[in-house]
Motif scaffolding. Sequence first.
Motif, PDB file in Angstrom:
ATOM      1  N   VAL A  66      24.049 -20.970  -5.311  1.00 23.35           N
ATOM      2  CA  VAL A  66      23.395 -19.681  -5.512  1.00 23.35           C
ATOM      3  C   VAL A  66      22.192 -19.836  -6.425  1.00 23.35           C
ATOM      4  O   VAL A  66      21.113 -19.286  -6.162  1.00 23.35           O
ATOM      5  N   CYS A  67      22.336 -20.597  -7.502  1.00 18.34           N
ATOM      6  CA  CYS A  67      21.216 -20.826  -8.423  1.00 18.34           C
ATOM      7  C   CYS A  67      20.061 -21.526  -7.719  1.00 18.34           C
ATOM      8  O   CYS A  67      18.901 -21.158  -7.905  1.00 18.34           O
ATOM      9  N   LEU A  68      20.363 -22.514  -6.912  1.00 15.29           N
ATOM     10  CA  LEU A  68      19.317 -23.224  -6.182  1.00 15.29           C
ATOM     11  C   LEU A  68      18.606 -22.307  -5.186  1.00 15.29           C
ATOM     12  O   LEU A  68      17.392 -22.379  -5.021  1.00 15.29           O
ATOM     13  N   LEU A  69      19.361 -21.460  -4.522  1.00 19.18           N
ATOM     14  CA  LEU A  69      18.746 -20.520  -3.581  1.00 19.18           C
ATOM     15  C   LEU A  69      17.848 -19.512  -4.301  1.00 19.18           C
ATOM     16  O   LEU A  69      16.778 -19.161  -3.811  1.00 19.18           O
ATOM     17  N   LEU A  70      18.289 -19.056  -5.453  1.00 15.80           N
ATOM     18  CA  LEU A  70      17.469 -18.124  -6.225  1.00 15.80           C
ATOM     19  C   LEU A  70      16.184 -18.778  -6.702  1.00 15.80           C
ATOM     20  O   LEU A  70      15.106 -18.175  -6.653  1.00 15.80           O
ATOM     21  N   ILE A  71      16.295 -19.994  -7.166  1.00 13.70           N
ATOM     22  CA  ILE A  71      15.105 -20.708  -7.631  1.00 13.70           C
ATOM     23  C   ILE A  71      14.161 -20.982  -6.463  1.00 13.70           C
ATOM     24  O   ILE A  71      12.945 -20.843  -6.589  1.00 13.70           O
ATOM     25  N   ALA A  72      14.704 -21.364  -5.325  1.00  6.75           N
ATOM     26  CA  ALA A  72      13.879 -21.643  -4.154  1.00  6.75           C
ATOM     27  C   ALA A  72      13.210 -20.374  -3.631  1.00  6.75           C
ATOM     28  O   ALA A  72      12.115 -20.423  -3.086  1.00  6.75           O
TER      29      ALA A  72
END
Length: 57
Positions: A7-13
């Motif tokens: 989820v964190c990676l998707l938000l950052i992306a």
Amino acid sequence: MRVAVAVCLLLIAGCRRAPSFDEQYAAVEKAINSEAAAIDRELASSVPEAAQSPPTD
């Protein structure tokens, strides 16, 4: 834990840099100029030819 990381990676992306003032100004200026050109073309096509020429003295 893996879900949280994903989820964190998707938000950052998904985050993008916001456009600067100059970029926003250029985009709005381009939109306004194209709209003005469209209005000018519409007016030029709707006005009779005699009304477009300057008056002669």
